[in-house]
Scaffold this motif. Structure first.
Motif, PDB file in Angstrom:
ATOM      1  N   ILE A   1       0.828  -1.204   0.000  1.00  0.00           N
ATOM      2  CA  ILE A   1       0.000   0.000   0.000  1.00  0.00           C
ATOM      3  C   ILE A   1       0.865   1.258   0.000  1.00  0.00           C
ATOM      4  CG2 ILE A   1      -1.787   1.297   1.244  1.00  0.00           C
ATOM      5  CD1 ILE A   1      -2.772  -1.330   0.018  1.00  0.00           C
ATOM      6  N   VAL A   2       1.837   1.302   0.884  1.00  0.00           N
ATOM      7  CA  VAL A   2       2.785   2.422   0.944  1.00  0.00           C
ATOM      8  C   VAL A   2       4.201   1.853   0.994  1.00  0.00           C
ATOM      9  CG1 VAL A   2       1.154   3.951   2.122  1.00  0.00           C
ATOM     10  CG2 VAL A   2       2.717   2.536   3.479  1.00  0.00           C
ATOM     11  N   ASN A   3       5.175   2.702   0.758  1.00  0.00           N
ATOM     12  CA  ASN A   3       6.578   2.284   0.795  1.00  0.00           C
ATOM     13  C   ASN A   3       6.961   1.960   2.240  1.00  0.00           C
ATOM     14  OD1 ASN A   3       9.358   2.019   0.726  1.00  0.00           O
ATOM     15  ND2 ASN A   3       9.663   3.710  -0.702  1.00  0.00           N
ATOM     16  N   PRO A   4       7.220   0.683   2.558  1.00  0.00           N
ATOM     17  CA  PRO A   4       7.482   0.309   3.953  1.00  0.00           C
ATOM     18  C   PRO A   4       8.740   0.953   4.537  1.00  0.00           C
ATOM     19  CG  PRO A   4       7.917  -1.541   2.483  1.00  0.00           C
ATOM     20  CD  PRO A   4       7.242  -0.481   1.665  1.00  0.00           C
ATOM     21  N   SER A   5       9.680   1.346   3.688  1.00  0.00           N
ATOM     22  CA  SER A   5      10.908   1.966   4.194  1.00  0.00           C
ATOM     23  C   SER A   5      10.662   3.372   4.736  1.00  0.00           C
ATOM     24  CB  SER A   5      11.968   2.031   3.083  1.00  0.00           C
ATOM     25  OG  SER A   5      11.544   2.885   2.038  1.00  0.00           O
ATOM     26  N   LEU A   6       9.509   3.967   4.379  1.00  0.00           N
ATOM     27  CA  LEU A   6       9.172   5.314   4.851  1.00  0.00           C
ATOM     28  C   LEU A   6       8.223   5.299   6.039  1.00  0.00           C
ATOM     29  CD1 LEU A   6       8.677   7.153   1.419  1.00  0.00           C
ATOM     30  CD2 LEU A   6      10.673   7.240   2.934  1.00  0.00           C
ATOM     31  N   VAL A   7       7.774   4.116   6.406  1.00  0.00           N
ATOM     32  CA  VAL A   7       6.837   4.000   7.529  1.00  0.00           C
ATOM     33  C   VAL A   7       7.585   4.222   8.842  1.00  0.00           C
ATOM     34  CG1 VAL A   7       5.305   2.424   8.794  1.00  0.00           C
ATOM     35  CG2 VAL A   7       5.280   2.455   6.295  1.00  0.00           C
ATOM     36  N   ASP A   8       6.950   4.930   9.751  1.00  0.00           N
ATOM     37  CA  ASP A   8       7.476   5.101  11.101  1.00  0.00           C
ATOM     38  C   ASP A   8       6.310   5.096  12.075  1.00  0.00           C
ATOM     39  OD1 ASP A   8       6.321   7.714  11.216  1.00  0.00           O
ATOM     40  OD2 ASP A   8       8.062   8.535  10.207  1.00  0.00           O
ATOM     41  N   PRO A   9       6.567   5.074  13.371  1.00  0.00           N
ATOM     42  CA  PRO A   9       5.460   5.020  14.340  1.00  0.00           C
ATOM     43  C   PRO A   9       4.447   6.156  14.207  1.00  0.00           C
ATOM     44  CG  PRO A   9       7.502   4.411  15.416  1.00  0.00           C
ATOM     45  CD  PRO A   9       7.873   4.862  14.042  1.00  0.00           C
ATOM     46  N   ILE A  10       4.907   7.353  13.807  1.00  0.00           N
ATOM     47  CA  ILE A  10       3.965   8.468  13.650  1.00  0.00           C
ATOM     48  C   ILE A  10       2.986   8.180  12.519  1.00  0.00           C
ATOM     49  CG2 ILE A  10       3.745  10.934  13.143  1.00  0.00           C
ATOM     50  CD1 ILE A  10       6.473  11.378  14.367  1.00  0.00           C
ATOM     51  N   ILE A  11       3.475   7.614  11.425  1.00  0.00           N
ATOM     52  CA  ILE A  11       2.612   7.240  10.299  1.00  0.00           C
ATOM     53  C   ILE A  11       1.559   6.235  10.752  1.00  0.00           C
ATOM     54  CG2 ILE A  11       2.573   5.888   8.147  1.00  0.00           C
ATOM     55  CD1 ILE A  11       3.491   8.626   7.567  1.00  0.00           C
TER      56      ILE A  11
ATOM     57  N   THR B   1      -5.087  -5.525  10.474  1.00  0.00           N
ATOM     58  CA  THR B   1      -4.414  -5.034  11.673  1.00  0.00           C
ATOM     59  C   THR B   1      -3.087  -5.753  11.873  1.00  0.00           C
ATOM     60  OG1 THR B   1      -6.598  -4.649  12.635  1.00  0.00           O
ATOM     61  CG2 THR B   1      -4.719  -4.522  14.123  1.00  0.00           C
ATOM     62  N   MET B   2      -3.051  -7.048  11.566  1.00  0.00           N
ATOM     63  CA  MET B   2      -1.778  -7.769  11.631  1.00  0.00           C
ATOM     64  C   MET B   2      -0.737  -7.086  10.746  1.00  0.00           C
ATOM     65  SD  MET B   2      -3.001 -11.720  11.200  1.00  0.00           S
ATOM     66  CE  MET B   2      -4.530 -12.296  11.942  1.00  0.00           C
ATOM     67  N   GLY B   3      -1.161  -6.681   9.556  1.00  0.00           N
ATOM     68  CA  GLY B   3      -0.251  -6.062   8.608  1.00  0.00           C
ATOM     69  C   GLY B   3       0.323  -4.750   9.120  1.00  0.00           C
ATOM     70  N   ILE B   4      -0.544  -3.920   9.732  1.00  0.00           N
ATOM     71  CA  ILE B   4      -0.061  -2.609  10.175  1.00  0.00           C
ATOM     72  C   ILE B   4       0.822  -2.737  11.425  1.00  0.00           C
ATOM     73  CG2 ILE B   4      -1.954  -1.886  11.715  1.00  0.00           C
ATOM     74  CD1 ILE B   4      -1.780   0.860  10.175  1.00  0.00           C
ATOM     75  N   ILE B   5       0.547  -3.729  12.285  1.00  0.00           N
ATOM     76  CA  ILE B   5       1.436  -3.965  13.431  1.00  0.00           C
ATOM     77  C   ILE B   5       2.779  -4.513  12.945  1.00  0.00           C
ATOM     78  CG2 ILE B   5       1.806  -5.367  15.504  1.00  0.00           C
ATOM     79  CD1 ILE B   5      -1.189  -5.243  16.042  1.00  0.00           C
ATOM     80  N   ALA B   6       2.725  -5.427  11.976  1.00  0.00           N
ATOM     81  CA  ALA B   6       3.961  -6.019  11.452  1.00  0.00           C
ATOM     82  C   ALA B   6       4.832  -4.964  10.773  1.00  0.00           C
ATOM     83  CB  ALA B   6       3.629  -7.148  10.480  1.00  0.00           C
ATOM     84  N   VAL B   7       4.213  -4.045  10.013  1.00  0.00           N
ATOM     85  CA  VAL B   7       5.020  -3.024   9.333  1.00  0.00           C
ATOM     86  C   VAL B   7       5.589  -2.035  10.354  1.00  0.00           C
ATOM     87  CG1 VAL B   7       3.238  -1.281   8.811  1.00  0.00           C
ATOM     88  CG2 VAL B   7       5.134  -1.630   7.227  1.00  0.00           C
ATOM     89  N   LEU B   8       4.877  -1.809  11.453  1.00  0.00           N
ATOM     90  CA  LEU B   8       5.406  -0.975  12.537  1.00  0.00           C
ATOM     91  C   LEU B   8       6.656  -1.622  13.138  1.00  0.00           C
ATOM     92  CD1 LEU B   8       5.204   1.298  14.726  1.00  0.00           C
ATOM     93  CD2 LEU B   8       3.723  -0.277  16.007  1.00  0.00           C
ATOM     94  N   LEU B   9       6.561  -2.910  13.454  1.00  0.00           N
ATOM     95  CA  LEU B   9       7.702  -3.632  14.035  1.00  0.00           C
ATOM     96  C   LEU B   9       8.873  -3.710  13.048  1.00  0.00           C
ATOM     97  CD1 LEU B   9       5.742  -6.585  15.709  1.00  0.00           C
ATOM     98  CD2 LEU B   9       6.622  -4.523  16.827  1.00  0.00           C
ATOM     99  N   PHE B  10       8.554  -3.907  11.776  1.00  0.00           N
ATOM    100  CA  PHE B  10       9.587  -4.011  10.744  1.00  0.00           C
ATOM    101  C   PHE B  10      10.310  -2.671  10.559  1.00  0.00           C
ATOM    102  CE2 PHE B  10      10.816  -3.787   6.187  1.00  0.00           C
ATOM    103  CZ  PHE B  10      11.736  -4.820   6.175  1.00  0.00           C
TER     104      PHE B  10
END
Length: 333
Positions: A72-82, A196-205
């Motif tokens: 959905i979005v570039n995972p390398s740009l994801v951070d906790p604020i996102i 929700t699993m996906g968004i928690i996993a991308v947060l941890l990643f």
């Protein structure tokens, strides 16, 4: 920027709250037909649905979670604020639509929230067109497929039970609807909890807590399934009334066809990793059953209001999430 462990725990907790609200908000998808046809009393219906929501992980992989986490979005740009801004946007929209009894999509609210917060941070280049195209196509295909499958099933069942007395048809419909309600709840838990699993996993990643390879830890899977099951157990009665009684009048055999058509759609989407809306799917399926009698049997005015809610869900949650990103960014930076 280094993010504290306590912040990660808080955001994961908010994600599980979103999952709970997802189950609460979408309880109607699993139980509206079985309640409106009076096959099960409301408290038994939510217990039935919650159980199958919880065990869905035994039957499905994590394809949908991977789509949410990476496509959905570039995972390398994801951070906790996102992630936090995305969850706030989606949760706000969920609560608003629950309050007004509108069966909007929790899935699209979350995806819209992710898109809105990422736009605020990095612009359109941070969004993955392929993921949004996949979701966009599913907005139209999932209710259409639910409509067609339930209509076909209703046609086949009508032919099969043509010589049966109405009382016998009703008795068989009640038995079959117990099976179809469990199948739909299984499909709902399998597709929706994975978002929700996906968004928690991308947060941890994104914070380096999963190593170099994206995956969904088992504790995340179990936590999300339980949170959704608990939400379903609490139920969203305002939406049950809209879904089960306002769109069209259902009989047990019609409820069976609607739930089975919807379940087949969800099984297919989940196996392909497509994050579809369970709300869209069951609404289309109920309309398919209603139109089998005659088109006027479907209250198209109510259906039109629901469709408008679908259209504005992603931009509305994106707007809230984008605004929240600016607020959080200002205070946390």
């Amino acid at each position: 920027m280094e993010y504290s462990y306590s912040l990660i725990v808080i955001i994961v907790s908010i994600a599980l709250l979103f999952d709970f609200l997802n189950g609460f908000h979408d309880a109607a998808n699993s139980i509206a037909t079985v309640v409106s046809t009076r096959v099960l009393r409301p408290h038994w219906a939510v217990l039935w649905a919650a159980f199958f929501n919880c065990i869905a992980f035994l039957f499905f992989g994590s394809h949908v979670a991977t789509t949410i986490g990476q496509e959905i979005v570039n995972p390398s740009l994801v951070d906790p604020i996102i992630v936090l801004a995305s969850l706030v946007g989606a949760t706000t929209w969920n609560i608003a639509t629950w309050y007004f009894g509108i069966p909007a999509s929790s899935s699209h609210a979350l995806i819209g929230g992710m898109g809105g917060s990422m736009l605020a941070k990095a612009g359109f280049s941070a969004l993955k067109a392929s993921g949004f195209i996949k979701v966009g196509i599913s907005i139209f295909l999932s209710p259409l497929l639910g409509f067609v499958l339930s209509l076909v099933l209703m046609t086949l069942v009508s032919g099969l039970f043509y010589k049966f007395t109405p009382r016998k048809v009703d008795r068989w419909g009640r038995r079959l609807q117990l099976v179809s309600a469990s199948l739909y709840s299984l499909g709902h838990g399998g597709n929706d909890a994975q978002k929700t699993m996906g968004i928690i996993a991308v947060l941890l990643f994104s914070t380096g807590r999963l190593g170099t390879t994206f995956s969904v830890p088992f504790w995340v899977v179990i936590s999300c399934q339980l949170a959704m099951g608990l939400g379903t157990l609490c139920g969203g009665w305002r939406i049950v009334r809209t879904m089960g009684m306002k769109i069209t009048k259902l009989k047990p055999i019609g409820g069976f066809c609607a739930e089975t058509g919807g379940a087949l759609t969800l099984f297919l989407a989940t196996s392909l990793g497509v994050p579809v809306s369970t709300t869209h799917t069951i609404t289309g399926a109920i309309m398919g059953v209603g139109s089998m009698t005659k088109l006027s049997a479907v209250r198209w005015g109510v259906a039109r209001r629901i469709v408008w809610a679908w259209i504005i869900t992603m931009p509305a949650s994106a707007l809230v999430a984008g605004s929240m990103w600016w607020i959080l960014h200002y205070f946390m930076e």
